[in-house]
Design a protein around this motif. Structure first.
Motif, PDB file in Angstrom:
ATOM      1  N   SER A 132       0.817  -1.216   0.000  1.00  0.00           N
ATOM      2  CA  SER A 132       0.000   0.000   0.000  1.00  0.00           C
ATOM      3  C   SER A 132       0.852   1.267   0.000  1.00  0.00           C
ATOM      4  O   SER A 132       0.318   2.376   0.084  1.00  0.00           O
ATOM      5  N   GLU A 133       2.184   1.119  -0.099  1.00  0.00           N
ATOM      6  CA  GLU A 133       3.085   2.257   0.024  1.00  0.00           C
ATOM      7  C   GLU A 133       3.461   2.803  -1.356  1.00  0.00           C
ATOM      8  O   GLU A 133       4.258   2.190  -2.081  1.00  0.00           O
ATOM      9  N   ALA A 134       2.879   3.949  -1.732  1.00  0.00           N
ATOM     10  CA  ALA A 134       3.151   4.544  -3.032  1.00  0.00           C
ATOM     11  C   ALA A 134       4.599   5.031  -3.106  1.00  0.00           C
ATOM     12  O   ALA A 134       5.140   5.571  -2.135  1.00  0.00           O
ATOM     13  N   ALA A 135       5.211   4.868  -4.271  1.00  0.00           N
ATOM     14  CA  ALA A 135       6.597   5.311  -4.459  1.00  0.00           C
ATOM     15  C   ALA A 135       6.723   6.809  -4.221  1.00  0.00           C
ATOM     16  O   ALA A 135       7.754   7.274  -3.721  1.00  0.00           O
ATOM     17  N   TYR A 136       5.705   7.573  -4.577  1.00  0.00           N
ATOM     18  CA  TYR A 136       5.746   9.022  -4.363  1.00  0.00           C
ATOM     19  C   TYR A 136       5.909   9.329  -2.874  1.00  0.00           C
ATOM     20  O   TYR A 136       6.769  10.134  -2.480  1.00  0.00           O
ATOM     21  N   TYR A 137       5.105   8.683  -2.039  1.00  0.00           N
ATOM     22  CA  TYR A 137       5.204   8.882  -0.587  1.00  0.00           C
ATOM     23  C   TYR A 137       6.583   8.480  -0.075  1.00  0.00           C
ATOM     24  O   TYR A 137       7.187   9.176   0.757  1.00  0.00           O
ATOM     25  N   LEU A 138       7.102   7.364  -0.571  1.00  0.00           N
ATOM     26  CA  LEU A 138       8.401   6.878  -0.108  1.00  0.00           C
ATOM     27  C   LEU A 138       9.518   7.877  -0.377  1.00  0.00           C
ATOM     28  O   LEU A 138      10.496   7.942   0.372  1.00  0.00           O
ATOM     29  N   ALA A 139       9.371   8.679  -1.433  1.00  0.00           N
ATOM     30  CA  ALA A 139      10.440   9.583  -1.841  1.00  0.00           C
ATOM     31  C   ALA A 139      10.703  10.694  -0.842  1.00  0.00           C
ATOM     32  O   ALA A 139      11.791  11.285  -0.851  1.00  0.00           O
ATOM     33  N   ALA A 140       9.742  11.009   0.027  1.00  0.00           N
ATOM     34  CA  ALA A 140       9.871  12.217   0.851  1.00  0.00           C
ATOM     35  C   ALA A 140       9.634  11.994   2.339  1.00  0.00           C
ATOM     36  O   ALA A 140       9.474  12.964   3.080  1.00  0.00           O
ATOM     37  N   ASN A 141       9.648  10.742   2.798  1.00  0.00           N
ATOM     38  CA  ASN A 141       9.233  10.528   4.185  1.00  0.00           C
ATOM     39  C   ASN A 141      10.087   9.557   4.986  1.00  0.00           C
ATOM     40  O   ASN A 141       9.672   9.094   6.049  1.00  0.00           O
ATOM     41  N   ARG A 142      11.305   9.293   4.535  1.00  0.00           N
ATOM     42  CA  ARG A 142      12.150   8.399   5.324  1.00  0.00           C
ATOM     43  C   ARG A 142      12.592   9.097   6.623  1.00  0.00           C
ATOM     44  O   ARG A 142      12.590  10.312   6.741  1.00  0.00           O
ATOM     45  N   GLY A 143      12.976   8.274   7.594  1.00  0.00           N
ATOM     46  CA  GLY A 143      13.539   8.801   8.827  1.00  0.00           C
ATOM     47  C   GLY A 143      12.537   9.369   9.804  1.00  0.00           C
ATOM     48  O   GLY A 143      12.927   9.915  10.839  1.00  0.00           O
ATOM     49  N   LYS A 144      11.241   9.231   9.528  1.00  0.00           N
ATOM     50  CA  LYS A 144      10.216   9.851  10.368  1.00  0.00           C
ATOM     51  C   LYS A 144       9.434   8.790  11.151  1.00  0.00           C
ATOM     52  O   LYS A 144       9.447   7.611  10.809  1.00  0.00           O
ATOM     53  N   ARG A 145       8.747   9.266  12.180  1.00  0.00           N
ATOM     54  CA  ARG A 145       7.824   8.406  12.923  1.00  0.00           C
ATOM     55  C   ARG A 145       6.399   8.884  12.653  1.00  0.00           C
ATOM     56  O   ARG A 145       6.114  10.072  12.765  1.00  0.00           O
ATOM     57  N   SER A 146       5.513   7.966  12.268  1.00  0.00           N
ATOM     58  CA  SER A 146       4.141   8.320  11.921  1.00  0.00           C
ATOM     59  C   SER A 146       3.206   8.122  13.099  1.00  0.00           C
ATOM     60  O   SER A 146       3.169   7.049  13.712  1.00  0.00           O
ATOM     61  N   VAL A 147       2.457   9.179  13.404  1.00  0.00           N
ATOM     62  CA  VAL A 147       1.446   9.157  14.457  1.00  0.00           C
ATOM     63  C   VAL A 147       0.140   9.655  13.858  1.00  0.00           C
ATOM     64  O   VAL A 147       0.110  10.721  13.236  1.00  0.00           O
ATOM     65  N   THR A 148      -0.929   8.907  14.021  1.00  0.00           N
ATOM     66  CA  THR A 148      -2.228   9.341  13.503  1.00  0.00           C
ATOM     67  C   THR A 148      -2.984  10.113  14.575  1.00  0.00           C
ATOM     68  O   THR A 148      -3.142   9.646  15.710  1.00  0.00           O
TER      69      THR A 148
END
Length: 417
Positions: free
Chosen positions: A72-88
């Protein structure tokens, strides 16, 4: 200064003492926060429950697992979001807003790209949050800035490329086939805004560390686009004449453009008269070096419509590899026009290690482009893959804010997380 923890690599981090609350999405803001993460900051990415950052759905292509099945991980999203922690967090809810205000107490930077005034309704604007944390650095990224007649308009990269003059100087000459305005092939204005925002945040942090004072940063895509016209903008300001499109040619240097070879294309970039002379001599046309019409760059610019067809005919007689070898041997700047696949097979790209592969929870591993900033003592390192949606919600709320598993479960049941 907060108690932000360093990433797992064990390497010293330039921004290992910094924590960022990232409320941005799509590209300009996330590009900034990815830079900060690569430099060691602890970036907490706040996303909408259920859907997250818009770019998660901007596919195909998607990352694939070991069996070659799309995740479910789009390549576009992957390009700009490494190194982060996701909180909803649902920031439209009072409880979600309270959670974010709790998090701000533990953060150095807030980054956001909401419409002007939107976060004020939630008590998450700069004035509200600096009351909680006076030394806060707060960066807003919008299309047009916080004031002016366009402030409340939505701004998108494509739109700003047009409004900000970039498309007026990009594309083939109007008098040639295919002439007309053309956007750049990547979202350059978004990316440059992310880069300028990175610099502004680090400057504000340096000021804070020296004085104890935070500040507000107003970043606008249109401002950035106008600024990055660089010499093109300066040409207009000093001549009063709007620059035009030159396609793959240069308005001030000849020859400085693409040429068709017998089997492809090359770029030839002669920056001085000596390089021009070596170029035509390598092509077996030394008389073009001695021709008084072409003796100096100003004369070549003046007579470009006569000279360029002669050069084009000369280049067309030989192969791309032949030209590159000949011109490199005599010190004339030249190179191929690679497609993206060829870029990643280029010996220099391989030698510089520009591709990094990171473990990923659903894809197994993902390939990303290494940050190009090379620092000897505090290198920019990618050690965390772009997170799954909400991957770190329990971790951040528990470890940072002290919420129990029961508290988190209750908030999740209410739709706050």
């Amino acid at each position: 200064m907060t108690d932000a923890t360093e990433h797992n690599s064990g390497m010293p981090k330039a921004l290992g003492h910094i924590r960022v609350l990232d409320l941005s999405r799509v590209l300009a803001g996330p590009w900034c926060s990815q830079n900060l993460a690569d430099l060691g900051a602890d970036v907490i990415k706040i996303e909408r429950p259920g859907c997250g950052d818009d770019t998660r759905a901007w596919g195909p292509p998607y990352a694939r697992d070991a069996a070659g099945v799309d995740t479910s991980e789009a390549a576009y999203y992957l390009a700009a979001n490494r190194g982060k922690r996701s909180v909803t967090v649902d920031i439209a809810s009072a409880e979600g807003q309270a959670l974010l205000r709790e998090l701000v107490r533990h953060c150095d930077v807030v980054l956001e790209n909401y419409k002007v005034g939107q976060l004020k309704r939630y008590g998450l604007d700069y004035d509200s949050l600096k009351a909680i944390k006076p030394d806060l650095v707060y960066c807003s990224v919008t299309g047009f800035g916080q004031d002016g007649p366009y402030a409340h308009r939505a701004g998108y990269d494509f739109l700003i490329q047009g409004m900000g003059g970039l498309m007026s100087v990009t594309g083939e000459r109007d008098d040639l086939p295919g002439g007309g305005p053309q956007k750049v092939g990547v979202a350059l204005t978004d990316l440059m805004t992310g880069m300028y925002a990175t610099i502004a945040v680090m400057a504000a942090l340096t000021h804070r560390d020296r004085t104890g004072s935070g500040q507000y940063i107003d970043m606008a895509l249109l401002d950035v686009q106008v600024a990055m016209l660089a010499n093109v903008g300066s040409n207009y300001l000093n001549s009063g004449k709007p620059p035009k499109r030159w396609g793959n040619a240069h308005p001030n240097i000849v020859p400085y453009q693409t040429f068709a070879c017998s089997d492809g294309y090359i770029i030839v970039a002669t920056g001085n008269d000596g390089q021009y002379q070596k170029f035509v001599e390598a092509g077996g046309r030394p008389e073009l070096a001695g021709d008084p019409r072409f003796a100096t760059n100003p004369l070549r610019v003046q007579h470009r419509d006569t000279l360029v067809p002669l050069l084009a005919a000369m280049v067309l007689t030989r192969s791309r590899d032949h030209w590159i070898a000949e011109l490199e041997a005599v010190g004339v700047p030249c190179g191929p026009i690679n497609d993206v696949g060829e870029v990643y097979q280029d010996p220099q790209v391989l030698a510089r290690g520009l591709v990094v592969e990171l473990p990923h929870p659903s894809a197994g591993t993902v390939k990303l482009v290494r940050n190009p900033m090379r620092l000897s003592a505090t290198p920019a390192l990618a050690d965390l893959a772009p997170p799954l949606l909400g991957q770190h919600t329990e971790e951040v709320l528990g470890q940072l804010l002290g919420h129990s598993a029961t508290d988190v479960a209750a908030l999740r049941a209410k739709g706050v997380l």
